[in-house]
Design an enzyme around this catalytic site. Structure first.
Site, PDB file in Angstrom:
ATOM      1  CG  HIS A 198      52.250  23.855  43.510  1.00  0.00           C
ATOM      2  ND1 HIS A 198      53.230  24.770  43.247  1.00  0.00           N
ATOM      3  CD2 HIS A 198      52.025  23.222  42.338  1.00  0.00           C
ATOM      4  CE1 HIS A 198      53.573  24.716  41.971  1.00  0.00           C
ATOM      5  NE2 HIS A 198      52.858  23.771  41.396  1.00  0.00           N
TER       6      HIS A 198
HETATM    7  C1  BDR Z   1      48.178  25.351  42.032  1.00  0.00           C
HETATM    8  O1  BDR Z   1      47.412  25.164  40.834  1.00  0.00           O
HETATM    9  C2  BDR Z   1      46.967  23.846  40.747  1.00  0.00           C
HETATM   10  O2  BDR Z   1      47.214  23.319  39.480  1.00  0.00           O
HETATM   11  C3  BDR Z   1      47.641  23.061  41.835  1.00  0.00           C
HETATM   12  O3  BDR Z   1      46.764  22.087  42.350  1.00  0.00           O
HETATM   13  C4  BDR Z   1      47.987  24.106  42.868  1.00  0.00           C
HETATM   14  O4  BDR Z   1      46.929  24.308  43.776  1.00  0.00           O
HETATM   15  C5  BDR Z   1      49.606  25.648  41.654  1.00  0.00           C
HETATM   16  O5  BDR Z   1      49.674  26.795  40.861  1.00  0.00           O
END
Ligand code: BDR
Ligand code: CA
Length: 306
Positions: A235
């Site tokens: 992400h």
């Molecule tokens: C987001 O949530 C976190 O677990 C990850 O680092 C990312 O920023 C994805 O939903």
């Protein structure tokens, strides 16, 4: 660029991308509670910057909980350390002796040009900065945040982790009037750390390459256990990549609101893609990504490290 983050496996890759790409200047890194508690996310940010040889980049710790309510960490995805997988026992530079929002305020005030804020965790620090120091608005070029989705969530059926963790903070940010770009799950799920990508990290034959491979191997196991998904979405680096090269991410302009009161949907990002509500546009919403070009950009940055 200033990065506010909660490392986090994908935050770690985002930091390596930002520190490794010569097209941008990483002015500072601030940390927030999210994937793990604040002490752990801060330590993890220090470790990744040390790994990157970027110990001159100041790190400051921010909020240890959401604006309202209690913190729920994502140990199921990121482990008890927040960065489970590799051995990250490296000497780190000391953390700054100021709160994250004070470091951000100073960096914004000192910069000759307006600065891009990239937020990779719950928006607690960013919201607090905007409310506490409204004079910084003119110093912020734009806010690019990883969070939300135009589709479904990953923490609740319609809620993504960063937004669900602190919906009030997200609401303050999306109503700030500042230029915003939302990098949601609808796009980040298009860049997945396949076995080939993990193999490429190994093939860089460097400590940082191995750490990336080990991070993504742990992340893959967590995604398989929790979501039945074979290759984990990466992400946070997408938010950095879209600043480095805007052509990598396609966006549309749309009204964006945060659901604060829904019985089942608190923390959902309500994106009016078809302009049916009559609300005013307030955000650029990522809707597509050049996945292969994204990976080339990330690999090139990581290959710069020994
Ligand atoms: C987001 O949530 C976190 O677990 C990850 O680092 C990312 O920023 C994805 O939903
Ligand atoms: Ca994150």
């Amino acid at each position: 660029m200033i990065i506010d983050c909660d490392p986090g496996h994908d935050d770690a890759l985002a930091l390596l991308l930002a520190a490794g790409d010569s097209r941008l200047r990483l002015l500072g890194v601030t940390t927030v509670a999210g994937n793990q508690t604040l002490d752990k996310t801060t330590r993890n940010a220090q470790r990744i910057l040390a790994l990157a040889g970027a110990t001159d980049v100041p790190v400051a710790a921010g909020c240890d909980r959401p604006l309202l309510g209690e913190l729920t960490v994502a140990a199921d995805i990121h482990g008890t350390s927040g960065l489970d997988g590799p051995d990250l026992d490296v000497p780190v530079a000391p953390v700054a002796d100021v709160h994250a929002i004070e470091l951000m305020r100073r960096l914004l005030a000192e910069s000759a040009e307006p600065v891009t804020l990239v937020a990779l965790g719950p928006l607690t620090n960013v919201a607090l900065l905007l409310r506490t120091h409204p004079q910084v608005h003119s110093r912020v070029r734009r806010i690019v945040f990883m969070g939300g989705s135009t589709e479904r969530g990953n923490t609740t059926p319609y809620g993504e982790f960063n937004i669900v963790t602190d919906p009030e903070a997200a609401d303050i940010v999306v109503r700030s009037g500042l230029p915003l770009t939302m990098i949601g799950l609808n796009v980040t799920h298009q860049v997945r750390a396949t076995p080939e990508i993990i193999g490429e990290f190994h093939g860089l034959d460097s400590r940082t390459g191995r750490v990336c491979a080990e991070l993504m191997t742990f992340f893959a196991g967590a995604y398989l256990r929790n979501f039945g998904l074979a290759d984990p979405p990466v992400h946070d680096p997408v938010a950095v990549a879209c600043v480095l090269d805007p052509a990598l991410v396609q966006t549309v302009t749309a009204p964006l609101a945060i659901e604060l009161t829904g019985t089942y949907t608190r923390g959902a990002t309500v994106v009016d893609l078809h302009h049916r509500t009559g609300r005013a546009d307030n955000a650029q919403i990522a809707v597509g990504i050049e996945a292969e070009a994204f990976w080339r950009t990330l690999m090139k940055a990581v290959s710069r490290y020994t």
